[in-house]
Design a protein around this motif. Structure first.
Motif, short mmCIF file in Angstrom:
data_model
loop_
_atom_site.label_atom_id
_atom_site.label_comp_id
_atom_site.label_asym_id
_atom_site.label_seq_id
_atom_site.Cartn_x
_atom_site.Cartn_y
_atom_site.Cartn_z
N PRO A 76 -0.72 -12.14 -8.68
CA PRO A 76 0.13 -11.44 -9.65
C PRO A 76 0.29 -9.95 -9.33
O PRO A 76 0.74 -9.19 -10.16
CB PRO A 76 -0.61 -11.64 -10.96
N TYR A 77 -0.11 -9.52 -8.13
CA TYR A 77 -0.01 -8.09 -7.81
C TYR A 77 0.39 -7.89 -6.35
O TYR A 77 0.23 -8.75 -5.50
CB TYR A 77 -1.33 -7.37 -8.10
N PHE A 78 0.96 -6.72 -6.11
CA PHE A 78 1.37 -6.30 -4.78
C PHE A 78 0.57 -5.06 -4.41
O PHE A 78 0.31 -4.21 -5.26
CB PHE A 78 2.86 -5.93 -4.74
N VAL A 79 0.21 -4.92 -3.17
CA VAL A 79 -0.52 -3.75 -2.69
C VAL A 79 0.23 -3.18 -1.49
O VAL A 79 0.47 -3.88 -0.51
CB VAL A 79 -1.97 -4.09 -2.30
N LEU A 80 0.60 -1.90 -1.59
CA LEU A 80 1.18 -1.17 -0.46
C LEU A 80 0.20 -0.09 -0.07
O LEU A 80 -0.29 0.66 -0.92
CB LEU A 80 2.49 -0.49 -0.86
N ASN A 81 -0.12 0.01 1.21
CA ASN A 81 -1.01 1.08 1.66
C ASN A 81 -0.34 2.43 1.50
O ASN A 81 -0.97 3.41 1.12
CB ASN A 81 -1.43 0.87 3.11
N ASN A 82 0.93 2.49 1.83
CA ASN A 82 1.63 3.77 1.75
C ASN A 82 3.13 3.56 1.60
O ASN A 82 3.67 2.53 1.95
CB ASN A 82 1.34 4.61 2.99
N LEU A 83 3.76 4.58 1.05
CA LEU A 83 5.21 4.66 0.95
C LEU A 83 5.56 6.10 1.30
O LEU A 83 5.06 7.03 0.66
CB LEU A 83 5.70 4.32 -0.45
N GLU A 84 6.36 6.29 2.33
CA GLU A 84 6.73 7.62 2.78
C GLU A 84 8.24 7.75 2.78
O GLU A 84 8.94 6.92 3.36
CB GLU A 84 6.18 7.90 4.17
N LEU A 85 8.74 8.79 2.11
CA LEU A 85 10.17 9.11 2.09
C LEU A 85 10.36 10.48 2.71
O LEU A 85 9.62 11.41 2.39
CB LEU A 85 10.70 9.12 0.66
N ASP A 86 11.35 10.62 3.57
CA ASP A 86 11.67 11.91 4.19
C ASP A 86 13.10 12.29 3.88
O ASP A 86 13.98 11.43 3.77
CB ASP A 86 11.49 11.84 5.71
N ASP A 87 13.33 13.59 3.77
CA ASP A 87 14.67 14.15 3.56
C ASP A 87 15.38 13.49 2.38
O ASP A 87 16.41 12.84 2.52
CB ASP A 87 15.52 14.02 4.83
N ALA A 107 9.52 15.70 1.89
CA ALA A 107 8.79 14.45 2.05
C ALA A 107 8.07 14.09 0.77
O ALA A 107 7.63 14.96 0.02
CB ALA A 107 7.79 14.55 3.21
N LEU A 108 7.95 12.81 0.54
CA LEU A 108 7.16 12.26 -0.56
C LEU A 108 6.26 11.20 0.04
O LEU A 108 6.74 10.28 0.70
CB LEU A 108 8.05 11.64 -1.64
N GLN A 109 4.96 11.36 -0.17
CA GLN A 109 3.99 10.40 0.35
C GLN A 109 3.21 9.82 -0.82
O GLN A 109 2.61 10.55 -1.60
CB GLN A 109 3.04 11.09 1.33
N VAL A 110 3.25 8.50 -0.93
CA VAL A 110 2.54 7.80 -1.99
C VAL A 110 1.57 6.84 -1.30
O VAL A 110 1.99 6.05 -0.46
CB VAL A 110 3.51 7.02 -2.90
N LYS A 111 0.30 6.91 -1.67
CA LYS A 111 -0.71 6.08 -1.00
C LYS A 111 -1.45 5.22 -2.01
O LYS A 111 -1.65 5.61 -3.15
CB LYS A 111 -1.69 6.96 -0.24
N GLY A 112 -1.86 4.03 -1.57
CA GLY A 112 -2.65 3.13 -2.40
C GLY A 112 -1.91 2.64 -3.63
O GLY A 112 -2.36 2.83 -4.75
N ARG A 123 -0.90 1.28 -10.39
CA ARG A 123 -1.97 2.20 -10.00
C ARG A 123 -1.61 2.81 -8.64
O ARG A 123 -1.24 2.09 -7.71
CB ARG A 123 -3.30 1.48 -9.92
N ILE A 124 -1.73 4.13 -8.56
CA ILE A 124 -1.41 4.86 -7.34
C ILE A 124 -2.60 5.75 -7.02
O ILE A 124 -3.05 6.52 -7.86
CB ILE A 124 -0.13 5.70 -7.52
N ALA A 125 -3.10 5.66 -5.79
CA ALA A 125 -4.25 6.49 -5.41
C ALA A 125 -3.85 7.95 -5.31
O ALA A 125 -4.54 8.82 -5.85
CB ALA A 125 -4.83 6.00 -4.08
N SER A 126 -2.73 8.26 -4.65
CA SER A 126 -2.32 9.66 -4.53
C SER A 126 -0.83 9.77 -4.29
O SER A 126 -0.21 8.90 -3.69
CB SER A 126 -3.08 10.36 -3.41
N VAL A 127 -0.26 10.89 -4.77
CA VAL A 127 1.14 11.23 -4.56
C VAL A 127 1.17 12.66 -4.05
O VAL A 127 0.50 13.54 -4.59
CB VAL A 127 1.95 11.16 -5.88
N SER A 128 1.96 12.88 -3.01
CA SER A 128 2.08 14.23 -2.45
C SER A 128 3.55 14.53 -2.20
O SER A 128 4.23 13.79 -1.49
CB SER A 128 1.30 14.31 -1.12
N ALA A 129 4.05 15.60 -2.82
CA ALA A 129 5.43 16.04 -2.62
C ALA A 129 5.41 17.30 -1.77
O ALA A 129 4.70 18.27 -2.09
CB ALA A 129 6.09 16.32 -3.96
N ILE A 130 6.15 17.30 -0.68
CA ILE A 130 6.18 18.43 0.23
C ILE A 130 7.55 19.10 0.15
O ILE A 130 8.58 18.45 0.31
CB ILE A 130 5.88 17.97 1.67
#
Length: 194
Positions: A76-87, A107-112, A123-130
Motif C-alpha cells: 500500500p505504499y511507494f518509496v522513492l529514494n530521491n526526486l530531483e528537479l532542475d530549472d 533545483a529542488l531535491q527531495v529525498k526519502g 513522509r519525506i526525509a528532506s527537501v532542499s530548494a536551491i
C-alpha cells in the motif's frame, strides 16, 4: 523489457502527450524526452504545461530524475529514494481564485519519499530548494472554514532547507512577508489533516 528501448520510450511519450492534449481544452502539455533506465530510474526533460487560452507557461521543468527501489506489488505504499528537479519555472499567479504561486528555482531535491496510501501519509526525509525566487499568494477563501472537514492526509518532512533564495508570502491583499536568505533550515515539519 521493450520499455527500456529509447525508440519505444519516445513512441509512448508522444502518445501519452497527444492523449493529454486531446483530453484537455484548457491546458497544453509538452515533454521533450522520457528515459527509463534499468532497473527503475526515470528521467524526464523539457517539460512544460501551458494555458491554452492565454498562452502562458504555467510550469516548466528542465529535467526531472527519480527512481523506485522496486515495483510496489501488493504494497500500500511507494518509496522513492530521491526526486530531483532542475530549472523549474512556475507562473500560476491565479492557480485558484484564492491562491497563486510564481517564480523559479534552480533545483529542488527531495529525498526519502514514502507515500502510504492506506494510512493517508506522505513522509519525506528532506527537501532542499536551491536558489528559489518564489512568490505565494493566499486569498481570503484559502483559509479553511471552521466547520470544513480536513482531507485526512498527513505530511511529515524530516528537514527542509533553502539556499540562496528569495521567498515572498502575501495573505489576502493586506500583508506581505518577504525574505532573502543565503541559507535557512528547519529540522522537522508536520502538517496533519491536509
Amino acid at each position: 523489457l521493450a520499455l527500456y528501448i529509447p525508440a519505444v520510450q519516445d513512441f509512448v511519450c508522444r502518445r501519452v502527450v497527444e492523449w493529454l492534449n486531446t483530453s484537455s481544452e484548457a491546458l497544453e502539455y509538452r515533454v521533450g524526452y522520457v528515459r527509463l533506465d534499468f532497473p527503475l530510474k526515470l528521467r524526464v526533460g523539457d517539460v512544460a504545461v501551458l494555458d491554452r487560452q492565454h498562452g502562458d507557461t504555467l510550469v516548466s521543468v528542465g529535467s526531472m530524475r527519480t527512481g523506485l527501489d522496486d515495483i510496489p506489488i501488493n504494497q500500500p505504499y511507494f518509496v522513492l529514494n530521491n526526486l530531483e528537479l532542475d530549472d523549474v519555472t512556475v507562473g500560476m499567479d491565479s492557480l485558484t481564485q484564492s491562491m497563486g504561486v510564481s517564480g523559479s528555482l534552480q533545483a529542488l531535491q527531495v529525498k526519502g519519499i514514502e507515500l502510504d496510501i492506506d494510512h493517508s501519509q506522505l513522509r519525506i526525509a528532506s527537501v532542499s530548494a536551491i536558489q528559489p525566487d518564489l512568490r505565494l499568494y493566499l486569498g481570503p477563501s484559502a483559509e479553511k472554514e471552521a466547520d470544513e472537514e480536513p482531507a485526512g492526509w498527513a505530511v511529515k518532512v524530516g528537514s527542509a532547507s533553502i539556499r540562496d533564495g528569495f521567498l515572498a508570502l502575501r495573505i489576502s491583499d493586506e500583508s506581505l512577508t518577504a525574505a532573502r536568505m543565503s541559507e535557512a533550515q528547519t529540522p522537522y515539519l508536520d502538517y496533519t489533516h491536509l
